[in-house]
Motif scaffolding. Structure first.
Motif, PDB file in Angstrom:
ATOM      1  N   THR A  99       1.008  -1.140   0.422  1.00  0.00           N
ATOM      2  CA  THR A  99      -0.245  -0.270   0.214  1.00  0.00           C
ATOM      3  C   THR A  99       0.918   1.445  -0.019  1.00  0.00           C
ATOM      4  O   THR A  99       0.541   2.063  -1.165  1.00  0.00           O
ATOM      5  CB  THR A  99      -0.579   0.128   1.211  1.00  0.00           C
ATOM      6  OG1 THR A  99      -1.319  -1.527   1.744  1.00  0.00           O
ATOM      7  CG2 THR A  99      -1.374   0.695   1.329  1.00  0.00           C
ATOM      8  N   ARG A 103       0.939   4.338  -2.807  1.00  0.00           N
ATOM      9  CA  ARG A 103       0.396   5.574  -2.711  1.00  0.00           C
ATOM     10  C   ARG A 103       2.081   6.796  -2.917  1.00  0.00           C
ATOM     11  O   ARG A 103       1.842   7.477  -3.389  1.00  0.00           O
ATOM     12  CB  ARG A 103       0.121   6.397  -0.955  1.00  0.00           C
ATOM     13  CG  ARG A 103      -0.692   5.184  -0.546  1.00  0.00           C
ATOM     14  CD  ARG A 103      -1.097   5.558   1.360  1.00  0.00           C
ATOM     15  NE  ARG A 103      -1.940   4.535   1.466  1.00  0.00           N
ATOM     16  CZ  ARG A 103      -2.323   4.609   3.408  1.00  0.00           C
ATOM     17  NH1 ARG A 103      -1.326   4.195   3.518  1.00  0.00           N
ATOM     18  NH2 ARG A 103      -3.335   4.496   3.345  1.00  0.00           N
ATOM     19  N   GLY A 109      -4.169   7.567  -7.514  1.00  0.00           N
ATOM     20  CA  GLY A 109      -4.639   6.532  -7.580  1.00  0.00           C
ATOM     21  C   GLY A 109      -4.426   5.543  -7.896  1.00  0.00           C
ATOM     22  O   GLY A 109      -3.959   5.076  -8.676  1.00  0.00           O
ATOM     23  N   LYS A 145      -9.436  -2.634   2.489  1.00  0.00           N
ATOM     24  CA  LYS A 145      -9.440  -2.128   3.640  1.00  0.00           C
ATOM     25  C   LYS A 145      -8.625  -0.855   2.279  1.00  0.00           C
ATOM     26  O   LYS A 145      -8.752  -0.170   2.815  1.00  0.00           O
ATOM     27  CB  LYS A 145      -9.392  -2.068   4.787  1.00  0.00           C
ATOM     28  CG  LYS A 145     -10.821  -3.174   4.922  1.00  0.00           C
ATOM     29  CD  LYS A 145     -11.332  -3.731   6.263  1.00  0.00           C
ATOM     30  CE  LYS A 145     -12.355  -4.081   7.148  1.00  0.00           C
ATOM     31  NZ  LYS A 145     -12.387  -4.057   8.679  1.00  0.00           N
ATOM     32  N   PRO A 149      -9.104   3.780   0.242  1.00  0.00           N
ATOM     33  CA  PRO A 149      -8.708   4.875  -0.247  1.00  0.00           C
ATOM     34  C   PRO A 149      -7.498   5.246  -1.956  1.00  0.00           C
ATOM     35  O   PRO A 149      -8.208   6.476  -2.313  1.00  0.00           O
ATOM     36  CB  PRO A 149      -7.703   5.399   1.013  1.00  0.00           C
ATOM     37  CG  PRO A 149      -8.156   4.375   2.437  1.00  0.00           C
ATOM     38  CD  PRO A 149      -8.053   2.744   1.156  1.00  0.00           C
ATOM     39  N   LEU A 150      -7.262   4.266  -2.256  1.00  0.00           N
ATOM     40  CA  LEU A 150      -6.511   4.386  -3.327  1.00  0.00           C
ATOM     41  C   LEU A 150      -7.675   4.844  -4.085  1.00  0.00           C
ATOM     42  O   LEU A 150      -7.232   5.360  -5.402  1.00  0.00           O
ATOM     43  CB  LEU A 150      -5.330   3.831  -3.612  1.00  0.00           C
ATOM     44  CG  LEU A 150      -4.519   4.434  -2.454  1.00  0.00           C
ATOM     45  CD1 LEU A 150      -3.318   3.305  -2.816  1.00  0.00           C
ATOM     46  CD2 LEU A 150      -3.732   5.304  -3.500  1.00  0.00           C
ATOM     47  N   TYR A 152     -10.807   5.602  -4.105  1.00  0.00           N
ATOM     48  CA  TYR A 152     -11.475   6.329  -4.126  1.00  0.00           C
ATOM     49  C   TYR A 152     -11.262   7.743  -4.918  1.00  0.00           C
ATOM     50  O   TYR A 152     -11.906   8.631  -5.164  1.00  0.00           O
ATOM     51  CB  TYR A 152     -11.664   7.331  -2.645  1.00  0.00           C
ATOM     52  CG  TYR A 152     -12.733   6.232  -1.696  1.00  0.00           C
ATOM     53  CD1 TYR A 152     -13.531   5.313  -2.101  1.00  0.00           C
ATOM     54  CD2 TYR A 152     -12.423   5.471  -0.413  1.00  0.00           C
ATOM     55  CE1 TYR A 152     -14.395   4.715  -1.598  1.00  0.00           C
ATOM     56  CE2 TYR A 152     -13.317   4.730   0.653  1.00  0.00           C
ATOM     57  CZ  TYR A 152     -14.134   4.355  -0.102  1.00  0.00           C
ATOM     58  OH  TYR A 152     -15.094   3.608   0.523  1.00  0.00           O
ATOM     59  N   LEU A 153      -9.755   7.837  -4.637  1.00  0.00           N
ATOM     60  CA  LEU A 153      -8.981   8.455  -5.388  1.00  0.00           C
ATOM     61  C   LEU A 153      -9.753   9.008  -6.927  1.00  0.00           C
ATOM     62  O   LEU A 153      -9.393   9.776  -7.512  1.00  0.00           O
ATOM     63  CB  LEU A 153      -7.252   9.020  -5.799  1.00  0.00           C
ATOM     64  CG  LEU A 153      -7.279   9.061  -4.142  1.00  0.00           C
ATOM     65  CD1 LEU A 153      -5.608   9.090  -4.137  1.00  0.00           C
ATOM     66  CD2 LEU A 153      -7.229  10.110  -3.166  1.00  0.00           C
ATOM     67  N   ASP A 236     -20.129   4.867   1.223  1.00  0.00           N
ATOM     68  CA  ASP A 236     -18.571   5.156   0.897  1.00  0.00           C
ATOM     69  C   ASP A 236     -18.778   5.072  -0.664  1.00  0.00           C
ATOM     70  O   ASP A 236     -18.336   6.211  -1.467  1.00  0.00           O
ATOM     71  CB  ASP A 236     -17.709   5.510   1.717  1.00  0.00           C
ATOM     72  CG  ASP A 236     -17.537   6.238   3.337  1.00  0.00           C
ATOM     73  OD1 ASP A 236     -18.335   7.854   3.160  1.00  0.00           O
ATOM     74  OD2 ASP A 236     -17.213   5.558   4.039  1.00  0.00           O
ATOM     75  N   LYS A 240     -19.231   6.816  -4.204  1.00  0.00           N
ATOM     76  CA  LYS A 240     -17.847   7.330  -5.907  1.00  0.00           C
ATOM     77  C   LYS A 240     -18.608   6.587  -7.326  1.00  0.00           C
ATOM     78  O   LYS A 240     -17.789   6.307  -7.677  1.00  0.00           O
ATOM     79  CB  LYS A 240     -16.039   6.487  -5.034  1.00  0.00           C
ATOM     80  CG  LYS A 240     -16.044   7.339  -3.665  1.00  0.00           C
ATOM     81  CD  LYS A 240     -15.887   8.683  -4.411  1.00  0.00           C
ATOM     82  CE  LYS A 240     -14.801   8.484  -5.507  1.00  0.00           C
ATOM     83  NZ  LYS A 240     -14.229  10.419  -5.700  1.00  0.00           N
TER      84      LYS A 240
END
Length: 296
Positions: A99, A103, A109, A145, A149-150, A152-153, A236, A240
């Motif tokens: 991860t 990043r 992302g 999980k 976040p990546l 979501y970008l 969430d 998206k």
């Protein structure tokens, strides 16, 4: 300059994962032409637990005759790049390292996560179930999980998660008292609680006979399917426009099935590729087989 589309495929050094890498490269890649309407470049991360086996698989793909003829990997005109990165989905530190790498390397992302890595442990005791759950369910969940976040970008409506499951995990294959609860579980916590219950039942024969007497593989894949449905319904994720689906590649000739499957890995990966790249009309939270939605 074309932008970059990024796909992660776990357990991709052999079998269905390896075939998926190749099929995606051939499906997506077209040689670039000298104009301003280039497609996005595609970067596929082939991941594997064993670095030696992963590197060997990458080199095999780079020398593959079909990919070579297509020109999709050409440094001058190709639209696809394949890279290897070590990843053990059962290891929190390996997931964290992967991860962190993504990043740093791709701050904008990633686009698609294909959770293919898995095991098929034999036996009916607690050890096979622990292995199946720690890899197929918890490993898949923990990586997902970490990478959400990546995902979501990326622009709304573009990111996807594809979870490779099995018809062995279809809810209807379980006794009614279990299948109803699998259908009713709408959060990850509820599904994890069911997987924990199955683990506890394994050491209690009476409880096990009341509903959790399926194979370790079947239970873990039911968890993967249920987790896919819950994730697709997460506020969430929905906001998206992310598509999250599970699928069964079918009984496939790989070392996992002792080469007794009915189809080749190349034939089996079609549904995975569809869910990763194809037009599925925005459908999400579903279970697929043979490129069609399948009843649970």
């Amino acid at each position: 300059m074309p932008t970059e589309k990024i796909i992660i495929i776990t357990g991709a050094n052999k079998g269905i994962g390896y075939a998926t890498v190749k099929r995606i490269a051939l499906t997506y890649g077209k040689p670039l032409v000298q104009d301003e309407t280039h497609e996005d470049r595609l970067l596929i991360y082939l991941t594997a637990r064993n670095p030696e086996k992963g590197t060997k698989a990458l080199n095999k793909l780079l020398g593959d005759a079909d990919l070579e003829r297509s020109g999709v990997l050409s440094q001058d005109q190709g639209t696809v790049e394949i890279a290897f990165h070590q990843l053990d989905i059962t290891s929190p530190s390996s997931i964290a390292q992967f991860t962190a790498f993504l990043r740093e390397k791709h701050p904008g992302g990633i686009d698609v996560l294909i959770n293919n890595a898995g095991v098929y442990p034999l036996g009916s005791g607690i050890k096979p179930l622990n292995l199946a759950l720690s890899t197929n369910y918890h490993g898949t969940l923990n990586l997902t999980k970490a990478l959400l976040p990546l995902l979501y970008l990326r622009p709304s409506g573009t990111a996807r998660i594809v979870n490779v499951a099995s018809t062995f995990g279809k809810f209807s294959r379980f006794p009614p008292n279990i299948s109803k609860r699998l259908f009713a579980a709408i959060t990850i916590d509820e599904i994890t609680a069911l997987m924990d219950e199955a683990r506890r039942a394994r050491v209690d024969r009476k409880t096990c006979k009341m509903g959790w007497n399926q194979s370790a593989y079947a239970i873990s894949k039911a968890g993967v399917i249920a987790m896919s449905r819950a994730l697709a319904g997460d506020p969430d994720v929905k906001s998206k426009g992310m598509l999250v689906n599970a699928c069964c590649p079918g009984w496939t000739r790989t070392d996992m099935t002792f080469w007794m499957g009915r189809r080749s890995a190349e034939e089996a990966c079609g549904t995975v590729v569809l869910l990763a790249l194809g037009d599925v009309e925005g459908r999400t939270g579903l279970f697929w087989k043979d490129c069609r939605v399948c009843e649970l």
